[in-house]
Enzyme design. Sequence first.
Site, PDB file in Angstrom:
ATOM      1  N   GLU A 132      -4.521  33.955  72.111  1.00 47.30           N
ATOM      2  CA  GLU A 132      -4.744  34.988  71.084  1.00 47.30           C
ATOM      3  C   GLU A 132      -5.647  36.055  71.688  1.00 47.30           C
ATOM      4  OE1 GLU A 132      -5.963  33.389  67.293  1.00 47.30           O
ATOM      5  OE2 GLU A 132      -4.032  32.413  66.983  1.00 47.30           O
TER       6      GLU A 132
ATOM      7  N   ARG B  15     -10.230  42.074  68.478  1.00 41.70           N
ATOM      8  CA  ARG B  15      -9.636  42.429  67.188  1.00 41.70           C
ATOM      9  C   ARG B  15     -10.157  43.748  66.618  1.00 41.70           C
ATOM     10  NH1 ARG B  15      -9.548  37.384  63.270  1.00 41.70           N
ATOM     11  NH2 ARG B  15      -7.877  36.733  64.638  1.00 41.70           N
TER      12      ARG B  15
ATOM     13  N   HIS C  64     -10.390  40.845  56.682  1.00 43.32           N
ATOM     14  CA  HIS C  64      -9.968  39.482  57.030  1.00 43.32           C
ATOM     15  C   HIS C  64     -11.120  38.486  57.061  1.00 43.32           C
ATOM     16  CE1 HIS C  64      -7.479  36.410  58.802  1.00 43.32           C
ATOM     17  NE2 HIS C  64      -8.194  36.362  59.906  1.00 43.32           N
TER      18      HIS C  64
ATOM     19  N   ARG D 115     -15.927  38.559  65.341  1.00 43.12           N
ATOM     20  CA  ARG D 115     -15.537  37.166  65.621  1.00 43.12           C
ATOM     21  C   ARG D 115     -14.342  37.098  66.563  1.00 43.12           C
ATOM     22  NH1 ARG D 115     -11.691  33.860  63.429  1.00 43.12           N
ATOM     23  NH2 ARG D 115     -11.215  35.343  61.775  1.00 43.12           N
TER      24      ARG D 115
ATOM     25  N   HIS E 278      -8.384  42.589  60.111  1.00 37.67           N
ATOM     26  CA  HIS E 278      -7.319  42.049  60.963  1.00 37.67           C
ATOM     27  C   HIS E 278      -6.330  43.179  61.235  1.00 37.67           C
ATOM     28  CE1 HIS E 278      -4.092  39.573  62.528  1.00 37.67           C
ATOM     29  NE2 HIS E 278      -4.917  38.527  62.538  1.00 37.67           N
TER      30      HIS E 278
HETATM   31  C1  SIN Z   1      -4.542  34.890  62.993  1.00 34.58           C
HETATM   32  O1  SIN Z   1      -3.715  33.992  62.952  1.00 34.58           O
HETATM   33  O2  SIN Z   1      -4.318  35.998  63.483  1.00 34.58           O
HETATM   34  C2  SIN Z   1      -5.886  34.656  62.397  1.00 34.58           C
HETATM   35  C3  SIN Z   1      -6.691  33.876  63.319  1.00 34.58           C
HETATM   36  C4  SIN Z   1      -8.140  34.095  63.012  1.00 34.58           C
HETATM   37  O3  SIN Z   1      -8.484  34.775  62.051  1.00 34.58           O
HETATM   38  O4  SIN Z   1      -8.960  33.622  63.797  1.00 34.58           O
END
Ligand code: SIN
Length: 564
Positions: free
Chosen positions: A149, A311, A372, A407, A265
């Site tokens: 990610e 993010r 988010h 985060r 997000h």
């Molecule tokens: C996501 O699946 O993009 C959210 C993961 C997160 O908020 O850490």
Amino acid sequence: MNAPDAPAPASASAPAPFLAAGRRPSSVERHDVVVVGSGIAGVYTVLNAPEALDVALVTKETLDISNSSLAQGGIAVSLGRDDSPELHLQDTLYAGAGLCDEDVVRVLVNEARPVIQDICTLGVDFDRKERPAAGPAPEGVAQLALNREAAHSQNRIIHAGDTTGKEVCDKLTAVLLRRPRVHVRERTIVLDLLVRDGACCGVSVFDESTGEVRLLLADVVVCATGGYGQMYANTTNPAVATGDGACFAYRAGVPLMDLEFVQFHPTVLHHPQNTTFLISEAVRGEGALLRNLRGERFMPDYHEMAELAPRDVVSRSIFAEMNRHGDDHAWLDITARSREDLQARFPNIYRTCLGYGIDMAKDFVPIAPAEHYCMGGIRTDVFGRTGIAGFYACGEAACNGIHGANRLASNSLLEGLVFGRRIGQEITEVLARRDRRRHAHDERHFTRLLDVPDPRPTLSPWEEEGLRAQLRRTMTDKVGIVRTRAGMEEARAWLDALSARLDAHRPVGVHGYELRNLVLLARLTVGCALAREESRGAHFRADFPKTDDARWVMHQTRRLGDPL
Ligand code: SIN
């Protein structure tokens, strides 16, 4: 981080300390422990406390509704051959933009593996590299499939399809329900933390089904109520995320920390019928590209990590690109992957998009950033302690410095597990020192305090709903992804007037309590955001676009009695 300070005394200018004032408690329950919140942090805290304890688990909706259960992406844990807790730590610090507390992050990354091992033993079924035809996975965590990610330098996200939170919450809740001394109190909102002589004695609650105020007396209260995403117009959070825990802690004198850092997000569905459904970051981890409405890929112009930048950077870049062209969304393009791949890896996302006529295998997905996660919350130390004896916080409700200003993806479920376990294990010690005779005195004391006449009139429910919608719009427009002094001053003036108006009216029902909590937190958030005259992580000031390390490598706290 130092141990939290002693709670502040209430001051004359502060909001009323008891939200339940004016309501004579109709009954009193006694428990060893009250845990507030049925997400991963609350449930795992209970599972780590001794089974012999009498526990009340209080939740504002039903047991299955929480922000944790909506989590899609997964849980970060360094299991790969080339990975290590040290690398996980470095990535967390980088995303946190200079504001993480390294000692606490070290606890998080070092305790990740044992908690994951433990929840696998409790039945949580994460995807494996190779899934046996049937039956349990005897081989342990080494066989779990690892994904990437944003802002992770390694593949380290374990997941259960694209509904990881639901898998974890369902399995842990099933274990919890087998405990004979756990009493679940659904549709119940906590109003006040009850504190005497610096020690926690329980909570006052409002039971939505009966309309009664009750006292739940206990020597330990754990707050795991999640964040305050409902302060914003578009959020991935469920309707229950109104920051009630932060507010009852604040009213009891506990400092709140880092409130200005609110994470948006980057990729939330933007469809006329749905602007809250998350399109997991894992989709970009699997190669999805971001495009503007002209079909042009833009992320490489904004950051060297392009779609996998931290993010906050991706959200701001999408926002800038939308504003540059006057668009209200952008596209997420995963059409390079086959339909079979997408259905296998993202069954829930694929199905949901298809329900809106979007076939991810051939259509671009319309997305826009939405609120988010709240990095800020109740200030705690590395054991979840708050400074009030017996009162703990963990999960999104807490702020122990691990997320800093932004985060890192998939660190939030992990946080709930690691610190929930620490609190659960400490509870035994606290209870060994308790004085059970205290409860009778506490009951009389708090019943007397709450049972005072409240002659204030009420606002109609639809008026309160209208005010809530305006608050969410104001925070989104003026205290959202890009902030300026002028915009925030406007928001502050409006919120001050709203607060005065609400103070003149008695709250009625859950929505009335929630609205007052949201207004309090919004005022505190604006105050912190105005004071921080720099840009860092999720806090971006167009009038102070640079990071100012000389002045601002510090947390801001706000406690009862401080000017808002
Ligand atoms: C996501 O699946 O993009 C959210 C993961 C997160 O908020 O850490």
